[in-house]
Design an enzyme around this catalytic site. Structure first.
Site, short mmCIF file in Angstrom:
data_model
loop_
_atom_site.label_atom_id
_atom_site.label_comp_id
_atom_site.label_asym_id
_atom_site.label_seq_id
_atom_site.Cartn_x
_atom_site.Cartn_y
_atom_site.Cartn_z
N ALA A 2 0.87 -1.19 0.00
CA ALA A 2 0.00 0.00 0.00
C ALA A 2 0.90 1.23 0.00
O ALA A 2 0.77 2.13 0.84
CB ALA A 2 -0.97 -0.01 1.18
N HIS A 40 7.08 5.86 1.57
CA HIS A 40 7.83 4.65 1.20
C HIS A 40 8.81 4.97 0.07
O HIS A 40 9.96 4.50 0.08
CB HIS A 40 6.88 3.55 0.71
CG HIS A 40 5.94 3.00 1.76
ND1 HIS A 40 4.58 3.18 1.70
CD2 HIS A 40 6.17 2.28 2.88
CE1 HIS A 40 4.00 2.57 2.73
NE2 HIS A 40 4.95 2.02 3.46
N GLN A 84 2.64 -9.62 13.38
CA GLN A 84 2.71 -8.35 14.10
C GLN A 84 1.34 -7.71 14.31
O GLN A 84 1.25 -6.61 14.83
CB GLN A 84 3.67 -7.38 13.41
CG GLN A 84 3.19 -6.84 12.07
CD GLN A 84 4.28 -6.06 11.36
OE1 GLN A 84 5.29 -6.60 10.91
NE2 GLN A 84 4.10 -4.76 11.27
N GLY A 126 11.62 4.20 8.60
CA GLY A 126 11.13 5.55 8.85
C GLY A 126 11.07 5.85 10.34
O GLY A 126 10.74 4.97 11.14
N ASP A 179 7.79 5.37 12.62
CA ASP A 179 7.68 4.23 13.53
C ASP A 179 8.95 4.21 14.38
O ASP A 179 9.81 3.33 14.22
CB ASP A 179 7.50 2.94 12.73
CG ASP A 179 6.25 2.99 11.87
OD1 ASP A 179 5.16 2.75 12.40
OD2 ASP A 179 6.35 3.31 10.66
N ARG A 231 -2.56 3.57 6.54
CA ARG A 231 -3.84 3.53 7.25
C ARG A 231 -4.63 4.83 7.07
O ARG A 231 -5.82 4.85 7.39
CB ARG A 231 -3.62 3.23 8.73
CG ARG A 231 -3.17 1.79 8.98
CD ARG A 231 -3.21 1.40 10.45
NE ARG A 231 -3.03 -0.03 10.63
CZ ARG A 231 -1.87 -0.61 10.94
NH1 ARG A 231 -0.79 0.12 11.10
NH2 ARG A 231 -1.79 -1.92 11.08
P1 AMP Z 1 4.90 0.06 6.57
O1 AMP Z 1 4.58 -0.29 5.16
O2 AMP Z 1 3.83 0.86 7.26
O3 AMP Z 1 5.36 -1.13 7.36
O4 AMP Z 1 6.14 1.04 6.50
C1 AMP Z 1 7.33 0.66 5.84
C2 AMP Z 1 8.41 1.62 6.20
O5 AMP Z 1 8.03 2.94 5.79
C3 AMP Z 1 8.69 1.70 7.71
O6 AMP Z 1 10.08 1.81 7.93
C4 AMP Z 1 7.96 2.97 8.11
O7 AMP Z 1 8.54 3.59 9.25
C5 AMP Z 1 8.19 3.82 6.88
N1 AMP Z 1 7.19 4.88 6.82
C6 AMP Z 1 5.84 4.75 6.74
N2 AMP Z 1 5.25 5.96 6.77
C7 AMP Z 1 6.25 6.87 6.88
C8 AMP Z 1 6.30 8.29 6.96
N3 AMP Z 1 5.19 9.04 6.93
N4 AMP Z 1 7.51 8.89 7.05
C9 AMP Z 1 8.64 8.15 7.09
N5 AMP Z 1 8.66 6.82 7.02
C10 AMP Z 1 7.49 6.18 6.91
#
Ligand code: AMP
Length: 294
Positions: free
Chosen positions: A32, A37, A61, A147, A150, A187
């Site tokens: 997504a 990303h 998770q 990122g 998180d 989300r």
């Molecule tokens: P996820 O797909 O939500 O597991 O996120 C994948 C990676 O993208 C993780 O390292 C997150 O911390 C990073 N990430 C998601 N949203 C953001 C954001 N707004 N700013 C920086 N990094 C992000």
């Protein structure tokens, strides 16, 4: 861009690239994909020779009452977004391959996993650490990009890599926000326009804390109060608004005073959506650079 769902195939390709002396960067995601990303991917591209993006909605998770089954999945759209960013390999394994029957091993980073979201999502960071350890073993990267959105996850992964002697540089990228200040997140797609308006209380509250700090406020109670004034009226429920040591993630009591670096982290629900955000005062810019606290 090679798209690979098979673990052995992914491992063989990545190990051959490493054997060639190339730097391999991995960007773990749950798909997504959005602009944040892609910023992580661009950072990986700049600092490595071979960029791997993993797309895997990791069941371990998610808690039993969480959004695993409805989490947005669209591989074709994700691949289309990645192509212009010169990704070398996308690794998108199935849950059955990642967790075959009899899978029994969990990686647990004690302490760091137990604060903040760890209190509200039992087992979440064990699931994260386990899947990232598996991805690291498959990809064998020289670096991995995460990122700071998180923040706790980033700290957990850094500690895991250190403790398990994984020679991998863990890079942290600042939180990417929409122009209205809301941190980008997969989300956010769940939010109605009205929910989104309420979600903006988070960057507003975090910004108010920054400005209070700039005015010389060091009392944790007051700094948290500045955030709560925004989020408590807007949220359907607040899991936490916490001030913590950015190194240990241990929360500071409300009667304490802040040092020059202070993590303020928020988790709350708007509609059915759980949103998290954070800022490190003394390191990050305020989420809304021009917003003044009321
Ligand atoms: P996820 O797909 O939500 O597991 O996120 C994948 C990676 O993208 C993780 O390292 C997150 O911390 C990073 N990430 C998601 N949203 C953001 C954001 N707004 N700013 C920086 N990094 C992000």
């Amino acid at each position: 861009m090679v798209v690979c769902t098979d673990i052995t195939e992914a491992r063989d390709l990545c190990h051959a690239v490493r054997a060639d002396g190339k730097r391999v960067a991995v960007v773990p995601t749950m798909g997504a994909l959005h602009d944040a990303h892609l910023m992580l991917v661009d950072r990986a591209r700049r600092q490595s020779d071979f960029v791997v993006v993993t797309i895997f909605v990791n069941p371990t998770q998610f808690g039993p009452a969480e959004d695993y089954s409805r989490y947005p999945r669209n591989l074709e759209q994700d691949l289309a977004k990645l192509r212009p960013h010169h990704v070398d390999m996308v690794f998108a394994p199935s849950a059955a391959d990642m967790y075959p029957v009899g899978h029994a091993t969990t990686v647990r980073v004690a302490g760091l996993s137990d604060h903040l979201c760890g209190l509200y999502r039992p087992g979440h960071f064990d699931g994260v650490a386990t899947v990232v350890a598996k991805l690291f073993n498959i990809i064998n990267p020289t670096m991995a990009v995460f990122g700071r959105k998180d923040f706790q996850q980033l700290k957990v992964i850094r500690r895991m890599a250190r403790d398990l002697d994984m020679p991998i540089d863990i890079l942290g990228v600042p939180t990417i926000r929409d122009p209205d200040g809301l941190a980008k997140s997969s989300r956010n797609a769940y939010l109605s326009a009205a929910d989104r308006g309420r979600a903006l209380s988070i960057p507003r509250g975090l910004t108010a804390a920054h400005y209070a700090f700039m005015r010389g406020e060091r009392r944790v109670d007051e700094l948290l109060g500045a955030v709560e004034a925004f989020v408590q009226v807007a949220a359907d429920s607040v899991d936490y608004v916490t001030a913590a040591n950015p190194d240990t993630l241990e929360s500071l009591p409300r009667h304490a005073s802040s040092g020059e670096h202070l993590l303020i982290a928020v988790a709350m629900r708007v509609g059915g959506t759980r949103l998290i955000d954070n800022t490190v005062i003394g390191e990050d810019s305020p989420p809304l650079a021009r917003e003044r606290s009321r």
